[in-house]
Scaffold this motif. Structure first.
Motif, PDB file in Angstrom:
ATOM      1  N   SER A  78       0.835  -1.206   0.000  1.00  0.00           N
ATOM      2  CA  SER A  78       0.000   0.000   0.000  1.00  0.00           C
ATOM      3  C   SER A  78       0.867   1.251   0.000  1.00  0.00           C
ATOM      4  CB  SER A  78      -0.926  -0.022   1.217  1.00  0.00           C
ATOM      5  OG  SER A  78      -1.687   1.166   1.291  1.00  0.00           O
ATOM      6  N   HIS A  79       1.921   1.204   0.805  1.00  0.00           N
ATOM      7  CA  HIS A  79       2.818   2.363   0.862  1.00  0.00           C
ATOM      8  C   HIS A  79       3.566   2.541  -0.454  1.00  0.00           C
ATOM      9  CE1 HIS A  79       5.662   5.268   2.472  1.00  0.00           C
ATOM     10  NE2 HIS A  79       6.652   4.509   1.987  1.00  0.00           N
ATOM     11  N   GLU A  80       3.992   1.398  -1.028  1.00  0.00           N
ATOM     12  CA  GLU A  80       4.760   1.460  -2.267  1.00  0.00           C
ATOM     13  C   GLU A  80       3.886   1.947  -3.434  1.00  0.00           C
ATOM     14  OE1 GLU A  80       7.967   1.036  -2.611  1.00  0.00           O
ATOM     15  OE2 GLU A  80       8.230   0.552  -0.489  1.00  0.00           O
ATOM     16  N   ILE A  81       2.583   1.606  -3.378  1.00  0.00           N
ATOM     17  CA  ILE A  81       1.683   2.026  -4.460  1.00  0.00           C
ATOM     18  C   ILE A  81       1.241   3.472  -4.287  1.00  0.00           C
ATOM     19  CG2 ILE A  81      -0.632   1.638  -5.424  1.00  0.00           C
ATOM     20  CD1 ILE A  81      -0.220  -1.318  -4.960  1.00  0.00           C
ATOM     21  N   ARG A  82       1.038   3.892  -3.022  1.00  0.00           N
ATOM     22  CA  ARG A  82       0.459   5.200  -2.751  1.00  0.00           C
ATOM     23  C   ARG A  82       1.317   6.349  -3.332  1.00  0.00           C
ATOM     24  NH1 ARG A  82      -3.393   6.692   0.770  1.00  0.00           N
ATOM     25  NH2 ARG A  82      -3.377   4.583   1.637  1.00  0.00           N
ATOM     26  N   THR A  83       2.635   6.252  -3.168  1.00  0.00           N
ATOM     27  CA  THR A  83       3.508   7.359  -3.594  1.00  0.00           C
ATOM     28  C   THR A  83       3.451   7.602  -5.111  1.00  0.00           C
ATOM     29  OG1 THR A  83       4.962   6.985  -1.716  1.00  0.00           O
ATOM     30  CG2 THR A  83       5.872   8.244  -3.566  1.00  0.00           C
ATOM     31  N   PRO A  84       3.680   6.581  -5.937  1.00  0.00           N
ATOM     32  CA  PRO A  84       3.598   6.840  -7.389  1.00  0.00           C
ATOM     33  C   PRO A  84       2.169   7.135  -7.852  1.00  0.00           C
ATOM     34  CG  PRO A  84       3.939   4.509  -6.991  1.00  0.00           C
ATOM     35  CD  PRO A  84       4.133   5.188  -5.678  1.00  0.00           C
ATOM     36  N   MET A  85       1.159   6.549  -7.127  1.00  0.00           N
ATOM     37  CA  MET A  85      -0.216   6.782  -7.544  1.00  0.00           C
ATOM     38  C   MET A  85      -0.613   8.240  -7.332  1.00  0.00           C
ATOM     39  SD  MET A  85      -2.570   5.350  -9.126  1.00  0.00           S
ATOM     40  CE  MET A  85      -1.893   3.697  -9.060  1.00  0.00           C
ATOM     41  N   ASN A  86      -0.108   8.825  -6.237  1.00  0.00           N
ATOM     42  CA  ASN A  86      -0.372  10.251  -6.017  1.00  0.00           C
ATOM     43  C   ASN A  86       0.192  11.087  -7.184  1.00  0.00           C
ATOM     44  OD1 ASN A  86      -1.820  10.304  -3.597  1.00  0.00           O
ATOM     45  ND2 ASN A  86       0.040  10.025  -2.377  1.00  0.00           N
ATOM     46  N   ALA A  87       1.361  10.651  -7.651  1.00  0.00           N
ATOM     47  CA  ALA A  87       1.959  11.369  -8.793  1.00  0.00           C
ATOM     48  C   ALA A  87       1.095  11.207 -10.040  1.00  0.00           C
ATOM     49  CB  ALA A  87       3.361  10.841  -9.045  1.00  0.00           C
ATOM     50  N   VAL A  88       0.567  10.005 -10.257  1.00  0.00           N
ATOM     51  CA  VAL A  88      -0.279   9.755 -11.430  1.00  0.00           C
ATOM     52  C   VAL A  88      -1.535  10.619 -11.366  1.00  0.00           C
ATOM     53  CG1 VAL A  88      -1.715   8.036 -12.603  1.00  0.00           C
ATOM     54  CG2 VAL A  88       0.588   7.437 -11.836  1.00  0.00           C
ATOM     55  N   ILE A  89      -2.163  10.661 -10.162  1.00  0.00           N
ATOM     56  CA  ILE A  89      -3.391  11.453 -10.004  1.00  0.00           C
ATOM     57  C   ILE A  89      -3.081  12.941 -10.221  1.00  0.00           C
ATOM     58  CG2 ILE A  89      -5.134  12.190  -8.322  1.00  0.00           C
ATOM     59  CD1 ILE A  89      -4.979   9.355  -7.136  1.00  0.00           C
ATOM     60  N   GLY A  90      -1.935  13.371  -9.696  1.00  0.00           N
ATOM     61  CA  GLY A  90      -1.546  14.777  -9.894  1.00  0.00           C
ATOM     62  C   GLY A  90      -1.360  15.117 -11.367  1.00  0.00           C
ATOM     63  N   MET A  91      -0.749  14.190 -12.093  1.00  0.00           N
ATOM     64  CA  MET A  91      -0.522  14.419 -13.523  1.00  0.00           C
ATOM     65  C   MET A  91      -1.862  14.460 -14.276  1.00  0.00           C
ATOM     66  SD  MET A  91       2.655  14.888 -14.027  1.00  0.00           S
ATOM     67  CE  MET A  91       2.718  14.723 -15.797  1.00  0.00           C
TER      68      MET A  91
ATOM     69  N   VAL B  19      -8.389  10.164 -19.606  1.00  0.00           N
ATOM     70  CA  VAL B  19      -7.693  10.757 -18.458  1.00  0.00           C
ATOM     71  C   VAL B  19      -8.569  10.673 -17.207  1.00  0.00           C
ATOM     72  CG1 VAL B  19      -6.757  12.895 -17.529  1.00  0.00           C
ATOM     73  CG2 VAL B  19      -6.267  12.255 -19.889  1.00  0.00           C
ATOM     74  N   GLN B  20      -9.860  10.917 -17.382  1.00  0.00           N
ATOM     75  CA  GLN B  20     -10.755  10.821 -16.238  1.00  0.00           C
ATOM     76  C   GLN B  20     -10.813   9.382 -15.689  1.00  0.00           C
ATOM     77  OE1 GLN B  20     -14.386  12.439 -17.799  1.00  0.00           O
ATOM     78  NE2 GLN B  20     -13.960  14.521 -17.031  1.00  0.00           N
ATOM     79  N   THR B  21     -10.761   8.389 -16.591  1.00  0.00           N
ATOM     80  CA  THR B  21     -10.744   6.979 -16.149  1.00  0.00           C
ATOM     81  C   THR B  21      -9.503   6.686 -15.339  1.00  0.00           C
ATOM     82  OG1 THR B  21     -12.002   6.308 -18.099  1.00  0.00           O
ATOM     83  CG2 THR B  21     -10.749   4.587 -16.940  1.00  0.00           C
ATOM     84  N   ILE B  22      -8.349   7.198 -15.801  1.00  0.00           N
ATOM     85  CA  ILE B  22      -7.104   7.004 -15.056  1.00  0.00           C
ATOM     86  C   ILE B  22      -7.184   7.683 -13.695  1.00  0.00           C
ATOM     87  CG2 ILE B  22      -4.634   7.541 -15.021  1.00  0.00           C
ATOM     88  CD1 ILE B  22      -4.675   7.323 -18.086  1.00  0.00           C
ATOM     89  N   HIS B  23      -7.749   8.862 -13.665  1.00  0.00           N
ATOM     90  CA  HIS B  23      -7.853   9.624 -12.432  1.00  0.00           C
ATOM     91  C   HIS B  23      -8.748   8.944 -11.410  1.00  0.00           C
ATOM     92  CE1 HIS B  23      -9.128  12.863  -9.709  1.00  0.00           C
ATOM     93  NE2 HIS B  23      -7.964  13.444 -10.005  1.00  0.00           N
ATOM     94  N   SER B  24      -9.933   8.478 -11.832  1.00  0.00           N
ATOM     95  CA  SER B  24     -10.863   7.815 -10.906  1.00  0.00           C
ATOM     96  C   SER B  24     -10.323   6.462 -10.456  1.00  0.00           C
ATOM     97  CB  SER B  24     -12.223   7.656 -11.570  1.00  0.00           C
ATOM     98  OG  SER B  24     -12.105   6.887 -12.759  1.00  0.00           O
ATOM     99  N   SER B  25      -9.656   5.750 -11.342  1.00  0.00           N
ATOM    100  CA  SER B  25      -9.069   4.441 -10.961  1.00  0.00           C
ATOM    101  C   SER B  25      -7.973   4.642  -9.928  1.00  0.00           C
ATOM    102  CB  SER B  25      -8.533   3.737 -12.187  1.00  0.00           C
ATOM    103  OG  SER B  25      -9.554   3.451 -13.113  1.00  0.00           O
TER     104      SER B  25
END
Length: 217
Positions: A176-189, A206-212
């Motif tokens: 969860s910790h390992e996924i959370r950091t890059p996922m925050n970057a993906v959501i930010g992008m 892009v909206q699909t990526i953001h909601s996922s």
């Protein structure tokens, strides 16, 4: 008034009946004088020592009775005779040190017969009862060991399951910790991308990526 002969006849008849009755008793009975010389036996005692009454009379009791053992130590009959002189008592003996257990209980008591006291001994065969008790004890011990072994197996399985649960928890926490950091970057992008001019298809992707990504968080 009854004559002396009548009384003696009645006494002999009564003694004969008493002898017959005592011969039907399963326990071995023997009466000795105070020195341990046999004065009377019943049928069960004759069978026990393998000697008819007529041959037993006048013999020393310790010469007739098989050797006994108490807690693995030899127990001669003359020691029982000495005990019997001092009062009532009992002892349980093994008749052999090897093979199937042959156990006898010997009880004794002095009797004040006239003109001299005598000693009365009763021999009870406890072999069958003892073998049943030994079998029950062995079964109980075996069952207790089986229960203890099963308990150890269940405790081991519980400990292993608990350890696996803890390991899974640690793994999920790490993932969860390992996924959370890059996922925050993906959501930010994706937030940045949604603020840029996009055609309908691009915005939908892009909206699909953001909601996922938010769902994964």
């Amino acid at each position: 008034m009854r004559s002396t002969d009548d009384l003696l006849g009645q006494l002999r008849k009564t003694l004969g009946r008493l002898d017959t009755a005592l011969s039907c008793v399963d326990d071995g009975l023997v009466i000795t004088d105070f020195k341990g010389l046999v004065e009377w036996t019943n049928r069960a005692f004759d069978v026990f020592v393998g000697c008819p009454r007529l041959k037993s009379l006048g013999k020393e009791l310790d010469d007739l009775v098989p050797t006994g053992y108490v807690e693995g130590r030899h127990k001669p009959m003359n020691s029982l005779i000495a005990l019997a002189r001092n009062g009532p008592g009992r002892s349980i003996m093994d008749r052999a040190l090897t093979g199937p257990r042959q156990v006898m209980e010997v009880s004794w008591s002095p009797v004040n017969f006239h003109p001299e006291p005598s000693l009365v001994f009763v021999f009870k065969d406890l072999s069958e009862i003892t073998r049943v008790q030994d079998a029950l004890t062995a079964s109980r011990d075996s069952l207790e060991e089986e229960v203890a072994s099963r308990t150890r197996q269940l405790q081991k399985a519980r400990d292993e399951a608990q350890a696996a649960t803890e390991a899974m928890g640690e793994f999920l926490s790490t993932i969860s910790h390992e996924i959370r950091t890059p996922m925050n970057a993906v959501i930010g992008m994706t937030d940045l991308l949604l603020d840029t001019p996009l055609n309908g298809a691009q915005r939908e992707l892009v909206q699909t990526i953001h909601s996922s990504g938010e769902l994964l968080l």
